[in-house]
Design an enzyme around this catalytic site. Structure first.
Site, short mmCIF file in Angstrom:
data_model
loop_
_atom_site.label_atom_id
_atom_site.label_comp_id
_atom_site.label_asym_id
_atom_site.label_seq_id
_atom_site.Cartn_x
_atom_site.Cartn_y
_atom_site.Cartn_z
N GLY A 193 -4.69 -3.99 6.81
CA GLY A 193 -3.50 -3.38 7.17
C GLY A 193 -3.59 -2.70 7.63
O GLY A 193 -4.30 -1.66 7.52
N GLU A 206 -11.07 0.84 -3.14
CA GLU A 206 -11.24 0.61 -1.45
C GLU A 206 -11.68 1.80 -1.30
O GLU A 206 -11.56 2.74 -1.02
CB GLU A 206 -10.36 0.11 -1.14
CG GLU A 206 -10.67 -0.02 0.62
CD GLU A 206 -8.76 -0.94 1.03
OE1 GLU A 206 -8.24 -0.89 0.34
OE2 GLU A 206 -8.47 -0.77 2.29
N ASP A 211 -14.14 -1.15 2.74
CA ASP A 211 -12.85 -1.38 4.52
C ASP A 211 -13.31 -0.72 5.86
O ASP A 211 -14.75 -1.17 6.64
CB ASP A 211 -11.41 -0.44 4.22
CG ASP A 211 -10.39 -0.32 5.32
OD1 ASP A 211 -11.06 -0.69 6.54
OD2 ASP A 211 -9.58 0.12 4.85
N ASP A 255 -7.63 2.90 -2.39
CA ASP A 255 -7.91 2.95 -1.36
C ASP A 255 -7.43 5.07 -1.11
O ASP A 255 -6.94 5.46 -0.31
CB ASP A 255 -7.51 3.01 -0.83
CG ASP A 255 -7.59 2.37 1.11
OD1 ASP A 255 -9.54 3.47 1.06
OD2 ASP A 255 -7.92 2.07 2.19
N LYS A 277 -1.19 -1.47 -4.18
CA LYS A 277 -2.28 -0.11 -4.11
C LYS A 277 -1.75 1.38 -3.38
O LYS A 277 -0.84 1.66 -2.82
CB LYS A 277 -3.00 -0.50 -2.55
CG LYS A 277 -4.22 -0.17 -1.97
CD LYS A 277 -4.76 -0.79 -0.76
CE LYS A 277 -4.84 0.57 0.66
NZ LYS A 277 -5.83 -0.11 1.59
N SER A 309 0.89 -1.11 0.33
CA SER A 309 -0.11 0.43 -0.56
C SER A 309 0.69 1.17 -0.42
O SER A 309 1.87 1.09 0.60
CB SER A 309 -0.84 0.09 1.03
OG SER A 309 -1.80 1.37 1.00
N LYS A 330 -10.05 -6.47 8.45
CA LYS A 330 -8.80 -6.04 8.78
C LYS A 330 -9.44 -6.41 11.07
O LYS A 330 -10.67 -6.13 10.64
CB LYS A 330 -8.87 -4.52 9.23
CG LYS A 330 -7.97 -3.75 8.02
CD LYS A 330 -8.40 -2.41 8.31
CE LYS A 330 -7.23 -2.07 7.19
NZ LYS A 330 -7.78 -0.53 7.19
N LYS A 349 -3.41 4.75 -2.37
CA LYS A 349 -3.53 5.71 -1.76
C LYS A 349 -3.92 7.26 -3.00
O LYS A 349 -3.00 7.85 -3.75
CB LYS A 349 -2.87 6.59 -0.44
CG LYS A 349 -2.82 5.70 0.52
CD LYS A 349 -4.29 4.69 1.50
CE LYS A 349 -3.79 3.62 2.15
NZ LYS A 349 -4.62 3.41 2.74
O1 OSB Z 1 -7.51 1.97 4.53
O2 OSB Z 1 -5.78 0.18 4.29
C1 OSB Z 1 -6.21 1.65 5.06
C2 OSB Z 1 -2.89 1.88 7.01
C3 OSB Z 1 -3.23 2.49 8.21
C4 OSB Z 1 -5.05 2.37 7.89
C5 OSB Z 1 -5.69 2.66 7.53
C6 OSB Z 1 -5.40 1.74 6.30
C7 OSB Z 1 -3.79 1.79 6.19
C8 OSB Z 1 -3.07 1.02 4.51
C9 OSB Z 1 -1.63 0.66 5.08
O3 OSB Z 1 -3.60 0.83 3.39
C10 OSB Z 1 -1.94 -1.40 4.91
C11 OSB Z 1 -0.74 -1.64 5.60
O4 OSB Z 1 0.16 -2.19 4.50
O5 OSB Z 1 -0.28 -2.36 6.99
MG MG Z 2 -8.40 0.76 3.38
#
Ligand code: OSB
Ligand code: MG
Length: 370
Positions: free
Chosen positions: A290, A213, A238, A188, A161, A135, A262, A163
């Site tokens: 994660g 997402e 999510d 995401d 992924k 991510s 999660k 952001k």
């Molecule tokens: O929305 O998936 C998410 C990290 C912190 C809070 C929300 C998210 C995330 C990530 C990172 O996208 C996922 C990871 O590598 O732990």
């Molecule tokens: Mg997310």
């Protein structure tokens, strides 16, 4: 099993690079661990809350308070504490799912270590390695984004992924897509768009994404359903999904066709398995999200992602994507996979000297009932 002591451990862990999302930037992770000491041995768990209530309502300081005052005493009062019994003992407390998840993880870890059984085996895992992706946060420039993606692809990650947020979507996506035409890509938004932004979001169809997402705020199920009807790209939720009930409601509403699971968001690994099972029964793919966990929470995530319904690559990267030094033995990338720990419990060992070097604080909970 008898719980002799519960310790709340906090440690500020600097990330190897800042992680920016639509809800803010993180440079240091405010880590909260739960350590249970029982007559049969120890267990560890991680509360995946963040320092600020920007991803969801919970934040680490609030999780600590709720654990201290209600959750730990409730679990210490159990005559037969088991991982299975934790959620019931904590039921009177509404919300605080990351706090509950960390406590359940620690008790289950102690229980499984004592009987020599791994998390993966206990949860119903069927794989010895899981497919993972990475991510990638929002960067100061598009060139930096393309360079970060290039670095991760050369590390071996085969799914990326990105952001996105209003003002950081089509342009960076176009640059990454043109540099990596065949890379499996998804985005995401962390609830950063409003339903009125439907045109901007729907326009992301052109980038051949695996999924988008959480474009809208958690309660906007109808707006997500309207978006899903208008886009080719599958919608994944999510932040909207807090339990198996939420997942079924969202699916019934047509608000998503893929579910991100999660552990910290849904209140624990056992609720995570229930969501997995219910989605699998409906033929709905799930994948493991994660929250920038240390090796403790990562071990639970990897075990969970070894279940058969986790068909998309997980947001579980190798430890070195997050930390210069993890507090357990590091998870390593092999191709684009991570091996599932086979040892008892979480299958990792918390390194107390690393915790001490990082300035961790340890707070023993007194059992007011004893
Ligand atoms: O929305 O998936 C998410 C990290 C912190 C809070 C929300 C998210 C995330 C990530 C990172 O996208 C996922 C990871 O590598 O732990
Ligand atoms: Mg997310």
């Amino acid at each position: 099993m008898r719980i002799e002591q519960v310790e709340l451990v906090r440690v500020a862990m600097p990330l190897v690079r800042p992680f920016r999302t639509s809800f803010g930037v993180q440079e240091t992770r405010d880590v909260l661990l739960v350590h249970v000491v029982t007559d049969m041995g120890d267990g560890w768990g991680e509360c995946a809350s963040h320092a600020e209530p920007f991803y969801n309502e919970e934040f680490t300081e609030s999780a600590v308070m709720v654990l201290r005052r209600w959750l730990v005493p409730a679990v210490m009062a159990l005559s037969d504490p088991t991982g299975d019994a934790v959620a019931g003992a904590c039921k009177q407390v509404k919300g605080y799912r990351a706090a509950k998840a960390g406590l359940e993880m620690a008790v289950l870890d102690a229980e499984l270590r004592a009987i020599g059984r791994s998390f993966a085996e206990h949860l119903g895992g069927t794989r010895t390695a899981i497919d993972v992706g990475v991510s990638v946060g929002i960067t100061p420039t598009i060139d930096e984004l393309v360079e970060q993606v290039r670095g991760y692809v050369s590390d071996g990650y085969r799914r990326v992924k990105l952001k996105v947020m209003p003002g950081w979507d089509a342009e960076p996506l176009r640059a990454v897509r043109s540099a990596f035409p065949d890379l499996p890509l998804q985005v995401d938004a962390n609830a950063g768009y409003e339903p009125a932004d439907v045109g901007t979001v729907a326009a992301l169809d052109e980038f051949d994404l695996l999924m988008i997402e959480q474009p809208y705020p958690p309660d906007e199920l109808q707006a997500h359903a309207a978006l899903a009807a208008r886009m080719h790209t599958p919608i994944c939720l999510d932040e909207s999904i807090l339990s198996v009930g939420h997942a079924m409601t969202a699916l019934d509403a047509g608000a998503c066709s893929i579910v991100n699971i999660k552990v910290g968001r849904v209140g624990g690994v056992l609720e995570s398995v229930r969501i997995h099972d219910a989605c699998r029964e409906r033929g709905v793919p799930v994948w493991c999200g994660g929250m920038l966990e240390t090796g403790v929470g990562r071990a639970a995530n990897v075990a969970l992602a070894s279940l058969p319904g986790f068909t998309f690559a997980a947001d579980i990267s190798a430890s070195d994507r997050y930390w210069r030094r993890d507090i357990t033995e590091p998870f390593q990338l092999v191709g684009s996979t991570i091996a599932v720990p086979g040892g008892p419990g979480l299958g990792v060992t918390v390194d107390l000297s690393t915790l001490n070097d990082l300035g961790a604080t340890f707070e023993t909970q007194v059992d007011l009932l004893r």
